[in-house]
Design a protein around this motif. Structure first.
Motif, PDB file in Angstrom:
ATOM      1  N   GLY A 102       0.120  10.902   2.814  1.00 46.96           N
ATOM      2  CA  GLY A 102       0.653  12.241   2.971  1.00 46.96           C
ATOM      3  C   GLY A 102       0.256  13.146   1.810  1.00 46.96           C
ATOM      4  O   GLY A 102       0.262  12.723   0.659  1.00 46.96           O
ATOM      5  N   GLY A 103      -0.090  14.381   2.126  1.00 46.79           N
ATOM      6  CA  GLY A 103      -0.442  15.331   1.086  1.00 46.79           C
ATOM      7  C   GLY A 103      -1.864  15.229   0.591  1.00 46.79           C
ATOM      8  O   GLY A 103      -2.246  15.943  -0.337  1.00 46.79           O
ATOM      9  N   THR A 104      -2.637  14.337   1.191  1.00 45.71           N
ATOM     10  CA  THR A 104      -4.052  14.204   0.819  1.00 45.71           C
ATOM     11  C   THR A 104      -4.915  14.407   2.059  1.00 45.71           C
ATOM     12  O   THR A 104      -4.399  14.460   3.177  1.00 45.71           O
ATOM     13  CB  THR A 104      -4.360  12.834   0.194  1.00 45.71           C
ATOM     14  OG1 THR A 104      -4.383  11.841   1.242  1.00 45.71           O
ATOM     15  CG2 THR A 104      -3.307  12.443  -0.827  1.00 45.71           C
ATOM     16  N   PHE A 105      -6.199  14.475   1.826  1.00 40.79           N
ATOM     17  CA  PHE A 105      -7.137  14.607   2.935  1.00 40.79           C
ATOM     18  C   PHE A 105      -8.245  13.580   2.802  1.00 40.79           C
ATOM     19  O   PHE A 105      -9.373  13.797   3.235  1.00 40.79           O
ATOM     20  CB  PHE A 105      -7.706  16.028   2.978  1.00 40.79           C
ATOM     21  CG  PHE A 105      -6.651  17.061   3.198  1.00 40.79           C
ATOM     22  CD1 PHE A 105      -6.075  17.717   2.124  1.00 40.79           C
ATOM     23  CD2 PHE A 105      -6.197  17.350   4.474  1.00 40.79           C
ATOM     24  CE1 PHE A 105      -5.088  18.660   2.306  1.00 40.79           C
ATOM     25  CE2 PHE A 105      -5.207  18.296   4.673  1.00 40.79           C
ATOM     26  CZ  PHE A 105      -4.651  18.950   3.594  1.00 40.79           C
ATOM     27  N   ARG A 106      -7.898  12.461   2.178  1.00 37.52           N
ATOM     28  CA  ARG A 106      -8.878  11.400   1.951  1.00 37.52           C
ATOM     29  C   ARG A 106      -8.400  10.106   2.587  1.00 37.52           C
ATOM     30  O   ARG A 106      -7.195   9.818   2.604  1.00 37.52           O
ATOM     31  CB  ARG A 106      -9.071  11.168   0.453  1.00 37.52           C
ATOM     32  CG  ARG A 106      -9.614  12.341  -0.320  1.00 37.52           C
ATOM     33  CD  ARG A 106      -9.811  11.936  -1.772  1.00 37.52           C
ATOM     34  NE  ARG A 106      -8.550  11.565  -2.406  1.00 37.52           N
ATOM     35  CZ  ARG A 106      -8.456  10.864  -3.523  1.00 37.52           C
ATOM     36  NH1 ARG A 106      -9.545  10.414  -4.122  1.00 37.52           N
ATOM     37  NH2 ARG A 106      -7.271  10.591  -4.039  1.00 37.52           N
ATOM     38  N   VAL A 107      -9.367   9.360   3.101  1.00 37.86           N
ATOM     39  CA  VAL A 107      -9.052   8.035   3.608  1.00 37.86           C
ATOM     40  C   VAL A 107      -9.161   7.049   2.453  1.00 37.86           C
ATOM     41  O   VAL A 107     -10.203   6.967   1.792  1.00 37.86           O
ATOM     42  CB  VAL A 107     -10.018   7.623   4.735  1.00 37.86           C
ATOM     43  CG1 VAL A 107      -9.718   6.199   5.202  1.00 37.86           C
ATOM     44  CG2 VAL A 107      -9.915   8.592   5.904  1.00 37.86           C
ATOM     45  N   LEU A 108      -8.097   6.332   2.220  1.00 35.01           N
ATOM     46  CA  LEU A 108      -8.056   5.355   1.143  1.00 35.01           C
ATOM     47  C   LEU A 108      -7.749   3.976   1.722  1.00 35.01           C
ATOM     48  O   LEU A 108      -7.072   3.858   2.748  1.00 35.01           O
ATOM     49  CB  LEU A 108      -6.991   5.724   0.109  1.00 35.01           C
ATOM     50  CG  LEU A 108      -7.150   7.077  -0.571  1.00 35.01           C
ATOM     51  CD1 LEU A 108      -5.963   7.356  -1.487  1.00 35.01           C
ATOM     52  CD2 LEU A 108      -8.443   7.137  -1.359  1.00 35.01           C
ATOM     53  N   GLN A 109      -8.237   2.947   1.053  1.00 36.80           N
ATOM     54  CA  GLN A 109      -7.980   1.589   1.498  1.00 36.80           C
ATOM     55  C   GLN A 109      -6.865   0.985   0.662  1.00 36.80           C
ATOM     56  O   GLN A 109      -6.893   1.034  -0.567  1.00 36.80           O
ATOM     57  CB  GLN A 109      -9.224   0.722   1.394  1.00 36.80           C
ATOM     58  CG  GLN A 109      -9.018  -0.682   1.961  1.00 36.80           C
ATOM     59  CD  GLN A 109     -10.284  -1.527   1.960  1.00 36.80           C
ATOM     60  OE1 GLN A 109     -11.158  -1.347   1.119  1.00 36.80           O
ATOM     61  NE2 GLN A 109     -10.383  -2.456   2.894  1.00 36.80           N
ATOM     62  N   TYR A 110      -5.899   0.410   1.357  1.00 41.61           N
ATOM     63  CA  TYR A 110      -4.788  -0.257   0.708  1.00 41.61           C
ATOM     64  C   TYR A 110      -4.770  -1.728   1.100  1.00 41.61           C
ATOM     65  O   TYR A 110      -5.210  -2.094   2.203  1.00 41.61           O
ATOM     66  CB  TYR A 110      -3.456   0.385   1.109  1.00 41.61           C
ATOM     67  CG  TYR A 110      -3.234   1.743   0.507  1.00 41.61           C
ATOM     68  CD1 TYR A 110      -3.810   2.873   1.070  1.00 41.61           C
ATOM     69  CD2 TYR A 110      -2.456   1.898  -0.637  1.00 41.61           C
ATOM     70  CE1 TYR A 110      -3.621   4.123   0.515  1.00 41.61           C
ATOM     71  CE2 TYR A 110      -2.245   3.138  -1.201  1.00 41.61           C
ATOM     72  CZ  TYR A 110      -2.826   4.252  -0.619  1.00 41.61           C
ATOM     73  OH  TYR A 110      -2.632   5.484  -1.182  1.00 41.61           O
ATOM     74  N   TRP A 111      -4.213  -2.546   0.192  1.00 38.48           N
ATOM     75  CA  TRP A 111      -4.107  -3.983   0.421  1.00 38.48           C
ATOM     76  C   TRP A 111      -2.659  -4.432   0.219  1.00 38.48           C
ATOM     77  O   TRP A 111      -1.939  -3.901  -0.629  1.00 38.48           O
ATOM     78  CB  TRP A 111      -4.985  -4.752  -0.566  1.00 38.48           C
ATOM     79  CG  TRP A 111      -6.450  -4.578  -0.327  1.00 38.48           C
ATOM     80  CD1 TRP A 111      -7.272  -3.605  -0.837  1.00 38.48           C
ATOM     81  CD2 TRP A 111      -7.282  -5.416   0.483  1.00 38.48           C
ATOM     82  NE1 TRP A 111      -8.544  -3.787  -0.381  1.00 38.48           N
ATOM     83  CE2 TRP A 111      -8.591  -4.889   0.420  1.00 38.48           C
ATOM     84  CE3 TRP A 111      -7.052  -6.554   1.252  1.00 38.48           C
ATOM     85  CZ2 TRP A 111      -9.664  -5.465   1.111  1.00 38.48           C
ATOM     86  CZ3 TRP A 111      -8.117  -7.131   1.928  1.00 38.48           C
ATOM     87  CH2 TRP A 111      -9.398  -6.579   1.849  1.00 38.48           C
ATOM     88  N   GLY A 112      -2.265  -5.430   0.997  1.00 37.95           N
ATOM     89  CA  GLY A 112      -0.996  -6.080   0.761  1.00 37.95           C
ATOM     90  C   GLY A 112      -1.107  -7.096  -0.359  1.00 37.95           C
ATOM     91  O   GLY A 112      -2.186  -7.346  -0.886  1.00 37.95           O
ATOM     92  N   GLN A 113       0.020  -7.709  -0.687  1.00 36.08           N
ATOM     93  CA  GLN A 113       0.056  -8.643  -1.807  1.00 36.08           C
ATOM     94  C   GLN A 113      -0.389 -10.047  -1.403  1.00 36.08           C
ATOM     95  O   GLN A 113      -0.640 -10.887  -2.277  1.00 36.08           O
ATOM     96  CB  GLN A 113       1.474  -8.696  -2.406  1.00 36.08           C
ATOM     97  CG  GLN A 113       2.467  -9.577  -1.651  1.00 36.08           C
ATOM     98  CD  GLN A 113       2.970  -8.973  -0.353  1.00 36.08           C
ATOM     99  OE1 GLN A 113       2.638  -7.836   0.004  1.00 36.08           O
ATOM    100  NE2 GLN A 113       3.786  -9.742   0.362  1.00 36.08           N
ATOM    101  N   GLY A 114      -0.478 -10.300  -0.131  1.00 38.97           N
ATOM    102  CA  GLY A 114      -0.931 -11.599   0.352  1.00 38.97           C
ATOM    103  C   GLY A 114       0.230 -12.500   0.725  1.00 38.97           C
ATOM    104  O   GLY A 114       1.307 -12.441   0.128  1.00 38.97           O
ATOM    105  N   THR A 115      -0.002 -13.348   1.716  1.00 39.60           N
ATOM    106  CA  THR A 115       0.983 -14.336   2.125  1.00 39.60           C
ATOM    107  C   THR A 115       0.268 -15.662   2.350  1.00 39.60           C
ATOM    108  O   THR A 115      -0.799 -15.708   2.952  1.00 39.60           O
ATOM    109  CB  THR A 115       1.744 -13.875   3.384  1.00 39.60           C
ATOM    110  OG1 THR A 115       2.776 -14.819   3.689  1.00 39.60           O
ATOM    111  CG2 THR A 115       0.828 -13.734   4.604  1.00 39.60           C
ATOM    112  N   GLN A 116       0.855 -16.735   1.855  1.00 38.40           N
ATOM    113  CA  GLN A 116       0.227 -18.039   1.929  1.00 38.40           C
ATOM    114  C   GLN A 116       0.432 -18.660   3.302  1.00 38.40           C
ATOM    115  O   GLN A 116       1.564 -18.710   3.812  1.00 38.40           O
ATOM    116  CB  GLN A 116       0.800 -18.978   0.856  1.00 38.40           C
ATOM    117  CG  GLN A 116       0.254 -20.385   0.892  1.00 38.40           C
ATOM    118  CD  GLN A 116      -1.192 -20.475   0.450  1.00 38.40           C
ATOM    119  OE1 GLN A 116      -1.585 -19.878  -0.553  1.00 38.40           O
ATOM    120  NE2 GLN A 116      -2.013 -21.216   1.196  1.00 38.40           N
TER     121      GLN A 116
END
Length: 121
Positions: A102-116
């Motif tokens: 929100g409030g941006t006009f860029r596509v950014l990549q996000y990652w989760g913390q991982g699950t075993q």
């Protein structure tokens, strides 16, 4: 602040099933691609499955026919249903999303913390 939070990993016997989930939270304008990757110690992170905003999916050859990726756009959540699990599926599973905060006009990549996910023989 945008966060991806995974849940649902654990220990399962070979041949069993697990479903992992990943929910994106925070101020989000739009989510395009979502996906799952996995990583074992000493190896590079590899793609498992991806799904775009229209629902088109892609799978790694090693999981085709056994894993199913899906998403609930209303909940900003992606799922990975894993069936017929084998010991080689043992890894930390990470979700990822390409999104516009929100409030941006860029596509950014996000990652989760991982699950075993551990599959015993």
């Amino acid at each position: 602040q945008v966060q991806l939070v995974e849940s649902g990993g654990g220990l399962v016997q070979a041949g069993g099933s697990l479903r992992v989930s990943c929910a994106a939270s925070g101020s989000i304008e739009f989510i395009s691609d979502m996906g799952w990757y996995r990583q074992v110690p000493g190896k590079q992170r590899e793609v498992v499955a991806t799904i775009n905003s229209g629902g088109s999916t892609n799978y790694a050859d090693s999981v085709k026919g056994r894993f199913t990726i899906s998403r609930d756009n209303a909940k900003n959540t992606v799922y990975l249903q894993m069936n017929a699990l084998i010991p080689d599926d043992t890894a930390v599973y990470f979700c990822t999303a390409n999104l516009i905060p929100g409030g941006t006009f860029r596509v950014l990549q996000y990652w989760g913390q991982g699950t075993q996910v551990t599959v015993s023989s």
